[in-house]
Design a protein around this motif. Structure first.
Motif, PDB file in Angstrom:
ATOM      1  N   GLU A 237       0.808  -1.223   0.000  1.00 25.04           N
ATOM      2  CA  GLU A 237       0.000   0.000   0.000  1.00 25.04           C
ATOM      3  C   GLU A 237       0.841   1.273   0.000  1.00 25.04           C
ATOM      4  N   THR A 238       2.142   1.157   0.243  1.00 25.31           N
ATOM      5  CA  THR A 238       3.000   2.342   0.218  1.00 25.31           C
ATOM      6  C   THR A 238       3.626   2.570  -1.149  1.00 25.31           C
ATOM      7  N   SER A 239       3.425   1.631  -2.074  1.00 23.62           N
ATOM      8  CA  SER A 239       4.026   1.786  -3.399  1.00 23.62           C
ATOM      9  C   SER A 239       3.169   2.711  -4.262  1.00 23.62           C
ATOM     10  N   LEU A 240       3.755   3.172  -5.328  1.00 22.26           N
ATOM     11  CA  LEU A 240       3.018   4.003  -6.267  1.00 22.26           C
ATOM     12  C   LEU A 240       2.015   3.150  -7.022  1.00 22.26           C
ATOM     13  N   THR A 241       0.966   3.772  -7.481  1.00 21.62           N
ATOM     14  CA  THR A 241      -0.050   3.073  -8.272  1.00 21.62           C
ATOM     15  C   THR A 241       0.602   2.526  -9.536  1.00 21.62           C
ATOM     16  N   CYS A 242       0.351   1.266  -9.825  1.00 23.85           N
ATOM     17  CA  CYS A 242       0.965   0.669 -11.006  1.00 23.85           C
ATOM     18  C   CYS A 242      -0.035  -0.091 -11.856  1.00 23.85           C
ATOM     19  N   VAL A 243      -1.284  -0.187 -11.419  1.00 27.29           N
ATOM     20  CA  VAL A 243      -2.300  -0.911 -12.159  1.00 27.29           C
ATOM     21  C   VAL A 243      -3.348   0.092 -12.606  1.00 27.29           C
ATOM     22  N   SER A 244      -3.458   0.282 -13.887  1.00 29.08           N
ATOM     23  CA  SER A 244      -4.404   1.247 -14.424  1.00 29.08           C
ATOM     24  C   SER A 244      -5.824   0.923 -13.946  1.00 29.08           C
ATOM     25  N   GLY A 245      -6.496   1.929 -13.400  1.00 22.84           N
ATOM     26  CA  GLY A 245      -7.873   1.760 -12.968  1.00 22.84           C
ATOM     27  C   GLY A 245      -8.042   1.332 -11.534  1.00 22.84           C
ATOM     28  N   VAL A 246      -6.958   0.990 -10.853  1.00 27.45           N
ATOM     29  CA  VAL A 246      -7.081   0.554  -9.465  1.00 27.45           C
ATOM     30  C   VAL A 246      -6.842   1.724  -8.521  1.00 27.45           C
ATOM     31  N   GLY A 247      -5.748   2.436  -8.667  1.00 26.47           N
ATOM     32  CA  GLY A 247      -5.445   3.591  -7.829  1.00 26.47           C
ATOM     33  C   GLY A 247      -5.096   3.217  -6.409  1.00 26.47           C
ATOM     34  N   GLY A 248      -4.563   4.194  -5.670  1.00 26.70           N
ATOM     35  CA  GLY A 248      -4.133   3.957  -4.292  1.00 26.70           C
ATOM     36  C   GLY A 248      -5.266   3.515  -3.385  1.00 26.70           C
ATOM     37  N   ALA A 249      -6.439   4.167  -3.499  1.00 28.14           N
ATOM     38  CA  ALA A 249      -7.589   3.786  -2.667  1.00 28.14           C
ATOM     39  C   ALA A 249      -8.058   2.375  -3.002  1.00 28.14           C
ATOM     40  N   GLY A 250      -8.003   2.028  -4.286  1.00 28.74           N
ATOM     41  CA  GLY A 250      -8.398   0.676  -4.699  1.00 28.74           C
ATOM     42  C   GLY A 250      -7.451  -0.380  -4.164  1.00 28.74           C
TER      43      GLY A 250
END
Length: 97
Positions: free
Chosen positions: A23-36
């Motif tokens: 959860e501390t990594s940058l978003t890497c999956v399109s459409g998921v985002g940090g909250a996802g």
């Protein structure tokens, strides 16, 4: 629950799924985002808790069952980590669905 005894040494092992993201990594999956990512991991923790409770209940009833979590083994190897131990997106070739 109906339980049939198998071989005397048989035991059921409920193997949980690991949390998918750090959860501390940058978003890497399109459409998921940090909250996802946080929500998906929270669902994994909720499922793990429910599974542990069920195993405890069954075990106390005499069912030869135990619980194992591979989650610690995936620390640093979740989706988006480098190296990645969980694939982010898997594309199924046409005709194999």
């Amino acid at each position: 629950m109906r339980w049939q005894m198998g071989p005397p040494s048989a035991e059921i092992v409920l193997l949980d799924y690991p949390q998918l993201f750090d959860e501390t990594s940058l978003t890497c999956v399109s459409g998921v985002g940090g909250a996802g990512m946080i929500r998906i991991n929270a669902m994994a923790r909720t499922m793990a808790s429910a599974q542990q409770q069920m195993v405890t209940t069954l075990h106390s009833s005499g069912v030869p069952v135990s619980y194992e979590s591979p989650d610690p083994d995936f620390a640093g190897r979740r989706a988006c980590d480098d190296p990645e131990g969980i694939d982010k997106i898997v594309v199924v070739p046409p005709g194999e669905r």
